[in-house]
Design an enzyme around this catalytic site. Structure first.
Site, PDB file in Angstrom:
ATOM      1  N   SER A  80       8.447  -4.888   5.989  1.00 56.60           N
ATOM      2  CA  SER A  80       8.186  -5.970   6.964  1.00 56.60           C
ATOM      3  C   SER A  80       9.095  -7.161   6.781  1.00 56.60           C
ATOM      4  CB  SER A  80       6.729  -6.376   6.854  1.00 56.60           C
ATOM      5  OG  SER A  80       5.925  -5.218   6.867  1.00 56.60           O
ATOM      6  N   ARG A 122       0.836  -1.216   0.000  1.00 54.62           N
ATOM      7  CA  ARG A 122       0.000   0.000   0.000  1.00 54.62           C
ATOM      8  C   ARG A 122       0.862   1.254   0.000  1.00 54.62           C
ATOM      9  NH1 ARG A 122      -4.199  -1.938   4.207  1.00 54.62           N
ATOM     10  NH2 ARG A 122      -2.246  -2.312   5.298  1.00 54.62           N
ATOM     11  N   ASP A 166       6.718  -3.722  10.226  1.00 53.98           N
ATOM     12  CA  ASP A 166       5.254  -3.616  10.382  1.00 53.98           C
ATOM     13  C   ASP A 166       4.821  -3.814  11.820  1.00 53.98           C
ATOM     14  OD1 ASP A 166       4.408  -6.888   8.931  1.00 53.98           O
ATOM     15  OD2 ASP A 166       5.964  -6.252  10.336  1.00 53.98           O
TER      16      ASP A 166
HETATM   17  C1  G6P Z   1      -1.329  -4.912   7.817  1.00 53.29           C
HETATM   18  C2  G6P Z   1      -0.152  -3.981   7.994  1.00 53.29           C
HETATM   19  C3  G6P Z   1       1.061  -4.477   7.276  1.00 53.29           C
HETATM   20  C4  G6P Z   1       1.335  -5.898   7.708  1.00 53.29           C
HETATM   21  C5  G6P Z   1       0.148  -6.731   7.447  1.00 53.29           C
HETATM   22  C6  G6P Z   1       0.354  -8.120   7.942  1.00 53.29           C
HETATM   23  O1  G6P Z   1      -1.779  -4.854   6.571  1.00 53.29           O
HETATM   24  O2  G6P Z   1      -0.476  -2.693   7.498  1.00 53.29           O
HETATM   25  O3  G6P Z   1       2.152  -3.680   7.534  1.00 53.29           O
HETATM   26  O4  G6P Z   1       2.450  -6.379   7.035  1.00 53.29           O
HETATM   27  O5  G6P Z   1      -0.974  -6.232   8.134  1.00 53.29           O
HETATM   28  O6  G6P Z   1      -0.757  -8.860   7.649  1.00 53.29           O
HETATM   29  P1  G6P Z   1      -0.929  -9.665   6.302  1.00 53.29           P
HETATM   30  O7  G6P Z   1      -1.994 -10.646   6.609  1.00 53.29           O
HETATM   31  O8  G6P Z   1      -1.337  -8.704   5.291  1.00 53.29           O
HETATM   32  O9  G6P Z   1       0.358 -10.344   6.027  1.00 53.29           O
HETATM   33  C1  BGC Z   2       9.247 -10.768   8.750  1.00 51.72           C
HETATM   34  C2  BGC Z   2       8.989  -9.707   9.791  1.00 51.72           C
HETATM   35  C3  BGC Z   2       7.561  -9.229   9.701  1.00 51.72           C
HETATM   36  C4  BGC Z   2       6.622 -10.393   9.776  1.00 51.72           C
HETATM   37  C5  BGC Z   2       5.188  -9.980   9.686  1.00 51.72           C
HETATM   38  C6  BGC Z   2       8.206 -11.852   8.871  1.00 51.72           C
HETATM   39  O1  BGC Z   2       8.375 -12.768   7.843  1.00 51.72           O
HETATM   40  O2  BGC Z   2      10.513 -11.337   8.920  1.00 51.72           O
HETATM   41  O3  BGC Z   2       9.858  -8.647   9.587  1.00 51.72           O
HETATM   42  O4  BGC Z   2       7.335  -8.365  10.761  1.00 51.72           O
HETATM   43  O5  BGC Z   2       6.905 -11.310   8.752  1.00 51.72           O
HETATM   44  O6  BGC Z   2       4.904  -9.383   8.498  1.00 51.72           O
END
Ligand code: G6P
Ligand code: BGC
Ligand code: BGC
Length: 924
Positions: free
Chosen positions: A610, A549, A664
């Protein structure tokens, strides 16, 4: 035969006939005979009325949960499918109740080959009257003795014998081997059994006898045994009809129509228990004085009224009562009644069947009546045959009307215009009575013309069918055992979870000290959570979750406004070159700025990235390694802020000020911290998983300063990469890890996060299929495909409201041939995998909150955790299981979980805002 009820004597004083009493015999005898036999005439309209009323009672009972007691019971039998024909093995069948005062033991061998039947070996035992009316324990001990006596004459190996218990009475079943007797019928009235689980009573009796190692694996109603025993011809029998001492039917109903099954799918065999049908409106007009007399003198007056007009236990008695009535009115046997004729139960079904059987002839009728102490005239014999005919014709018609009601119900439940169905029939009335079956079939044709019905007489009274159900039950029990064995490693107990917590706390301490640890404990240079004074417009990027995003975040007095746009990161970009990835990111930024009219503006930018980064500063982060399916080249070991800036420079588009790079977890903590100052932990359970928290700066090796706090990105996804989670890792985790693009890495993440749970489930389903437990052991092509079983399926499948329905719809969409039992097993697999994930995540959070509490030397800690991630947010039970595990492992911490609304993009903007505020302060 006085188990029809204790009133034989009443008639003694009436033995003398009108002629013996010197009374004139009535001249209008034929009128009296007609009037008497007319009572047994049932009109087409009455039969339709009975069909309609029984159908209405059936549908009412299907809908309601037994309040008020329905006219018919509609009892689920937990037989969900008609036989596959693949069932095989040796089974013991114990039949109790189908044939009145007799109990039968059978040894049934199922060959598993269609059309190849082995004639069962069987032995019949007469049940003494006092046992049928005595204490329940006595009856079950009697049954256990008969079993032993039978087995004494058969070569039995040591291994446990599997037994199917055919128990032909109305029972509430809650499983194939759990059944509670509702009420006795048919001359049985043992004490201490109604309301009890009859399988347990039999198991206890077998145990008490201790002669043989017998495993009672299924209890089956005789109608079900009859249905399951029919040779699968053109079409499998889907209705079982028994007219023996009692009468009843069962049929394969759509499970979703059976309210007590709670939205189940597939089919469920339902025992109608139509013997208790007693709708006065429908039955009233056809009940005769003889029916009332019979009911009155029966063991269970007022009950089983419909059965008492049809069942073989009662037909003889009805005939006897009519004969006594006619004799008393001098139109039969010259008004003479013998003691035998006045004795209740003295006329049996076989007598009636023979007396009616044209082939038996007058001589046979004469013999039977003589045995009753009568000297019939030819006219008496003809009249007796008319009486038998009237009683049995009515019985067959009533049974036909009832069957027509079942067929109409089956047609409705299948939503078919017409219905083709096979009905398995069994019972002495069918076997012995010459015309019963044909009258019944004619009645069905009359009342259910839209149904094309074939009748399949049962060859062995259902013994084979009971063995079939037993084989299915044994298979299901064996499968359930294999399923439990397979899922046992996923069932973590408190001790194991506390060990994970302790190991994580040790790994945290080692990581902070910079010693070898699978937890890198990365300083983030975020030293404070927002204090609400931040202001300004910020751009934010959010990369690493399900969606990429670009956000515009306006932090103003009135709060934070966010405008964002989701862009996709194609797999070829995520796994392409680093330059390509960052150029793609800048393209998205430029596109966003154009759309938001921000072109040419140089806003401070916060970059939620992340992935594990060693930060050297707020705006410098060296990517340590990719995770979650990203693998862009030339990035690991690079400062990703530099890579972004280079991409911006290459684009010569706009000047963007990248102020901060945050993980994140940090973005989520900051985002929630803006609302709740107690929020000092960030947790992500999405595609990946990770956590961060505010650590005492004094504990952070390699970062100057002893006071204050520093947010630490734990990168707990890598916990256990040193093998410390080996004791919990299963063969399925190993398969998922080996097939991942980063084998040996992110082991904790691969047990918890959304990218992997579906894969773990898929591997377990493949394993269970290879064991023959699922999908009839057929290896299913689509299940061989990686990632075909999405983790979001777990969230859908485990949703309380539509469990099994959802399971089938999802798996059918995947092209998996599914039985209800399979569906139930898939659900249990999903529950086990997601429960372990949530508990492990909870153990991790417990480690973090306990560390903070100990850091601050507090007795009690109150803290909030900002959470984000699709799995945590969408799974119906994940969040509550995490919270429950934290409560159990960290009872001295009051932990509130705050679901982040705006994602970590807002958090990145806030970190940028804090950085700008701090930079501003230094400048002034
Ligand atoms: C939200 C946060 C992101 C995060 C994500 C993890 O969207 O804004 O920064 O990485 O959650 O969840 P997801 O299920 O999208 O991996
Ligand atoms: C990453 C982290 C991140 C997490 C959640 C992991 O695979 O190593 O940096 O915070 O995923 O998105
Ligand atoms: C019982 C049924 C049984 C039927 C035929 C009835 O009295 O209630 O469970 O199926 O007899 O044996």
């Amino acid at each position: 035969m006085d188990f029809l009820g204790p009133v034989g004597l009443l008639h003694e004083e009436k033995t003398l006939g009108c002629s013996q009493k010197g009374l004139p015999c009535p001249s209008n005898s034929s009128e009296l005979v007609q009037k008497c036999l007319q009572q047994f005439k049932v009109t087409g309209a009455q039969l339709q009325q009975i069909q309609a009323s029984l159908l209405a009672s059936m549908e009412q009972a299907l809908k309601e949960r037994a309040s008020p007691v329905p006219a018919v019971q509609m009892l689920p039998t937990y037989v969900r499918s008609t036989p596959h024909g693949t069932e095989q093995g040796d089974f013991i069948v114990l039949e109790l109740g189908a044939k009145g005062a007799s109990l039968r033991v059978l040894w049934v061998t199922l060959t598993g080959t269609e059309g190849h039947r082995v004639v069962p070996r069987s032995q019949e035992f007469v049940i003494p009257q006092e046992v049928m009316l005595g204490p329940g324990q006595q009856l079950f001990d009697f049954a256990a003795h008969c079993l032993a006596e039978f087995l004494d004459t058969h070569p039995v190996s040591s291994q446990s014998l599997q037994l199917g218990f055919s128990f032909s009475f109305p029972c509430h079943q809650t499983g194939l081997d759990r059944s509670t007797l509702i009420s006795w019928t048919k001359g049985f009235r043992c004490s201490g059994v109604e309301g009890q689980d009859v399988v347990q009573l039999l198991r206890d009796a077998i145990q008490r006898l201790g002669a043989y190692n017998i495993d009672v694996v299924a209890v089956v109603n005789d109608t079900v045994g009859t249905m399951m025993g029919c040779e699968p011809g053109v079409r499998p029998c889907e209705v079982g009809l028994v007219v023996d001492t009692g009468t009843n039917a069962c049929y394969m109903e759509e499970a979703q129509h059976v309210a007590v099954l709670d939205n189940d799918r597939g089919r469920m065999c339902v025992s109608v228990e139509w013997g208790s049908f007693s709708d006065n409106g429908a039955l009233g007009p056809v009940l005769t004085t003889f029916d009332h007399a019979l009911d009155h003198e029966s063991l269970n007056p007022g009950d089983q009224r419909f059965e008492k007009m049809i069942g073989g236990l009662y037909l003889g008695e009805l005939v006897r009562l009519v004969l006594v009535h006619l004799a008393h009115h001098g139109v039969l046997f010259g008004g003479y009644t013998s003691p035998a004729l006045l004795s209740q139960g003295s006329i049996l079904l076989e007598h009636v069947a023979e007396m009616e059987d044209p082939s038996a002839g007058v001589a046979r009728v004469h013999a039977i009546l003589q045995d009753l102490g009568l000297s019939p005239e030819a006219s008496d014999i003809e009249l007796v045959q008319h009486v038998c005919e009237a009683v049995c014709t009515r019985a067959a018609q009533l049974c036909g009307a009832a069957l027509a009601a079942v067929l109409s119900r089956l047609q409705r439940s299948r939503e078919h215009q017409t219905l083709q169905v096979a009905v398995a029939t069994g019972g002495q009335v069918f076997e012995q009575h010459p015309r019963f079956s044909s009258i019944l079939q004619d009645t069905v044709m009359l009342l259910a013309p839209q149904c094309d019905v074939s009748f399949v007489p049962s060859v062995d009274g259902g013994g084979q069918g009971v063995a079939m159900v037993t084989a299915v039950a044994a298979r299901l029990a064996a499968h359930q055992l294999l399923l439990e064995e397979t899922l046992a490693p996923f069932r973590l107990n408190r001790k194991q979870l506390a060990a994970v917590q302790a190991q994580m706390q040790e790994a945290m301490a080692r990581g902070l000290r910079g010693e070898a640890s699978s937890l890198r404990m990365l300083p983030t240079y975020v030293r404070a959570t927002p204090n609400g004074s931040e202001r300004g417009d910020f751009l934010a990027l959010d990369l690493g979750g399900t969606n990429f995003r670009v956000l515009l975040v306006r932090v103003a007095t009135g709060g934070v406004q966010i405008t964002s746009q989701v862009y996709s990161i194609p797999e070829c970009v995520a796994q392409g070159s680093g330059q390509q990835l960052f150029d793609h990111i800048v393209d998205c930024i430029v596109d966003f700025q154009d759309k938001q009219g921000l072109s040419g503006q140089s806003l401070p930018l916060g970059f939620t990235f992340s992935f594990p980064c060693r930060q050297i500063g707020l705006d410098q982060g060296i990517l340590l390694n990719w995770t979650k399916g990203f693998n862009a080249s030339d990035c690991e070991g690079q400062d990703v802020v530099y890579l972004l800036r280079e991409a911006i420079r290459r684009r010569q588009a706009v000047e963007l000020k990248v102020v901060a790079i945050v993980n994140d977890t940090v973005g989520t903590m900051m985002s929630c911290g803006y609302e709740d100052p107690h929020c000092e932990i960030g947790l992500i359970v999405g595609t990946g998983t990770n956590a961060c928290y505010m650590e005492e700066l004094r504990n952070v090796a390699g970062v100057a300063g002893d006071s204050g706090h520093m947010c630490i990105n734990m990168e707990w996804g890598a916990f256990g990469d040193d093998g410390s989670l080996g004791m919990l890792s299963t063969r399925f985790d190993a398969s998922v890890d080996q097939m991942s693009i980063n084998p040996g890495k992110q082991r904790f993440e691969k047990m918890i996060s959304g990218m992997y749970l579906g894969e773990i489930v898929r591997h377990i389903l493949l394993h269970l299929t290879s064991l023959g437990v699922l999908f009839r052991g057929q290896q299913i092509q689509c299940l061989q495909t990686r990632d075909i079983f999405k983790t979001k399926f777990l969230s859908e499948i485990e949703s309380d409201s539509l469990a099994l329905r959802q399971v089938r719809a999802i798996l059918e969409d995947l092209g998996l041939p599914l039985t209800s039992d399979d569906a139930q097993m898939v659900l249990e697999v999903c529950q086990a995998v997601s429960q372990r994930a949530a508990q492990l995540c909870g153990a991790g959070v417990a480690a973090v909150v306990e560390r903070i509490r100990e850091n601050r030397g507090l007795e009690e800690l109150t803290v909030s955790v900002g959470v984000d991630g699709t799995l945590y947010k969408l799974h119906p039970h994940f969040s509550s299981l995490v919270a429950a595990t934290v409560r159990e492992l960290a009872p001295r911490c009051a932990v509130t979980f705050l679901q982040s609304e705006d994602g970590s993009g807002k958090g990145a903007a806030l970190v940028t805002a804090v950085a700008c505020r701090l930079a501003q302060k230094i400048r002034v």
